[in-house]
Design a protein around this motif. Structure first.
Motif, short mmCIF file in Angstrom:
data_model
loop_
_atom_site.label_atom_id
_atom_site.label_comp_id
_atom_site.label_asym_id
_atom_site.label_seq_id
_atom_site.Cartn_x
_atom_site.Cartn_y
_atom_site.Cartn_z
N VAL A 1 1.31 -21.70 -0.18
CA VAL A 1 0.93 -20.75 1.51
C VAL A 1 1.46 -19.57 1.19
O VAL A 1 0.76 -18.02 1.50
CB VAL A 1 2.65 -21.39 2.14
N ILE A 2 2.62 -19.01 0.09
CA ILE A 2 3.41 -17.66 -0.04
C ILE A 2 1.68 -17.04 -0.63
O ILE A 2 2.21 -15.66 -0.89
CB ILE A 2 4.46 -17.88 -1.28
N ASN A 3 1.46 -17.49 -1.81
CA ASN A 3 0.35 -17.04 -2.61
C ASN A 3 -1.10 -17.40 -2.39
O ASN A 3 -2.31 -17.79 -2.34
CB ASN A 3 0.51 -17.91 -4.10
N ILE A 4 -0.98 -17.54 -1.07
CA ILE A 4 -2.66 -17.55 0.04
C ILE A 4 -3.58 -17.20 -0.72
O ILE A 4 -3.42 -15.68 -0.86
CB ILE A 4 -2.50 -17.78 1.61
N THR A 5 -4.94 -17.26 -1.03
CA THR A 5 -5.78 -16.10 -1.45
C THR A 5 -6.72 -15.56 -0.07
O THR A 5 -6.11 -15.86 1.15
CB THR A 5 -6.85 -16.88 -2.23
N GLY A 6 -7.32 -14.31 -0.07
CA GLY A 6 -8.04 -13.92 0.55
C GLY A 6 -8.97 -14.94 1.16
O GLY A 6 -9.37 -14.62 2.33
N PRO A 7 -10.10 -15.47 0.51
CA PRO A 7 -11.26 -16.56 0.69
C PRO A 7 -10.58 -18.09 1.59
O PRO A 7 -10.96 -18.62 3.11
CB PRO A 7 -11.79 -17.16 -0.35
N GLN A 8 -8.78 -18.01 1.24
CA GLN A 8 -8.25 -18.87 1.88
C GLN A 8 -7.97 -18.22 3.22
O GLN A 8 -8.02 -19.30 4.20
CB GLN A 8 -6.67 -19.65 1.50
N GLU B 1 -2.49 -8.78 7.88
CA GLU B 1 -0.47 -8.44 8.74
C GLU B 1 0.02 -9.76 8.36
O GLU B 1 0.85 -8.85 7.77
CB GLU B 1 -0.69 -8.10 9.75
N SER B 2 -0.43 -10.39 8.40
CA SER B 2 0.71 -11.44 8.01
C SER B 2 0.18 -12.18 7.08
O SER B 2 1.17 -12.39 6.26
CB SER B 2 -0.08 -13.06 9.14
N VAL B 3 -0.96 -11.24 5.99
CA VAL B 3 -0.91 -12.14 4.54
C VAL B 3 0.10 -11.15 3.76
O VAL B 3 0.43 -11.35 3.25
CB VAL B 3 -2.50 -12.05 4.56
N THR B 4 -0.06 -9.54 4.16
CA THR B 4 1.42 -9.12 3.81
C THR B 4 2.41 -9.42 3.75
O THR B 4 3.24 -9.35 2.92
CB THR B 4 0.51 -7.35 4.22
N ALA B 5 2.92 -9.69 5.02
CA ALA B 5 4.44 -9.90 5.29
C ALA B 5 4.73 -11.22 4.95
O ALA B 5 5.77 -11.32 4.36
CB ALA B 5 4.23 -10.65 6.48
N LEU B 6 3.96 -12.11 4.10
CA LEU B 6 4.28 -13.17 2.83
C LEU B 6 4.60 -12.88 1.73
O LEU B 6 5.62 -13.09 1.96
CB LEU B 6 2.88 -14.46 3.50
N LYS B 7 3.66 -11.74 1.69
CA LYS B 7 3.25 -11.38 0.30
C LYS B 7 5.16 -10.42 0.00
O LYS B 7 5.56 -10.52 -0.87
CB LYS B 7 2.47 -11.06 -0.51
N ARG B 8 5.39 -9.48 1.02
CA ARG B 8 6.41 -8.57 0.99
C ARG B 8 7.03 -8.36 2.07
O ARG B 8 6.55 -7.60 2.92
CB ARG B 8 5.52 -7.26 0.87
N PRO B 9 7.83 -9.92 2.33
CA PRO B 9 8.95 -10.10 3.48
C PRO B 9 9.70 -8.55 3.94
O PRO B 9 10.26 -7.29 2.91
CB PRO B 9 9.44 -11.75 3.07
N ALA B 10 10.39 -8.41 5.06
CA ALA B 10 10.92 -7.80 5.13
C ALA B 10 12.32 -7.82 5.56
O ALA B 10 12.94 -8.81 4.99
CB ALA B 10 10.90 -7.55 6.68
#
Length: 134
Positions: free
Chosen positions: A47-54, A63-72
């Motif tokens: 989930v954390i390493n989700i790819t663009g196609p996924q 926005e959600s993908v960015t938050a997964l990879k760089r959370p607040a």
């Protein structure tokens, strides 16, 4: 589909705990979307390493993908402080300690915060459900 044989479901390990917190705090993800992501990708690491196609296939926003990879970081620090301030835990759905009956529910949350003894989750219990605005 969830892979119950994976060992990376333990939210008690520091890295996985941060991953779970980032997943739970990512904006734009409903409970149903989180469950679909976890069930499809099979682990919190995936989930954390989700790819663009996924992300596109699952209709997860950038926005959600960015938050997964760089959370607040501030939110993570607040969550970690709460978890460490008592007998508190976070249990992901793939964890063997996750309540078995809850896991079978069609809308079960991907993770539960527990305050107190995790072992009590396996004991018989009751719940009272009702309207908050009667």
């Amino acid at each position: 589909m969830t892979n119950d044989t994976q060992t990376n479901t333990d939210a008690d390990s520091p890295a996985n705990l941060l991953h779970w917190l980032a997943f739970l705090r990512a904006p734009g993800l409903s409970a149903a979307k989180r469950r679909a992501m976890y069930d499809t990708l099979g682990s919190i690491d995936a989930v954390i390493n989700i790819t663009g196609p996924q992300a596109m296939a699952l209709r997860v926003s950038a926005e959600s993908v960015t938050a997964l990879k760089r959370p607040a970081q501030r939110m993570l620090e607040q969550d970690l402080a709460w978890l460490s301030s008592g007998p508190r835990s976070l249990i992901g759905i793939g964890d063997p300690r996750y309540p078995a009956l809850l896991a079978r529910a069609p809308d079960a949350p991907v993770a539960v915060f527990v305050e107190g003894s995790i072992e009590r989750l396996a004991l018989p219990s009751i719940a009272i459900v009702g309207s908050r605005g009667a």
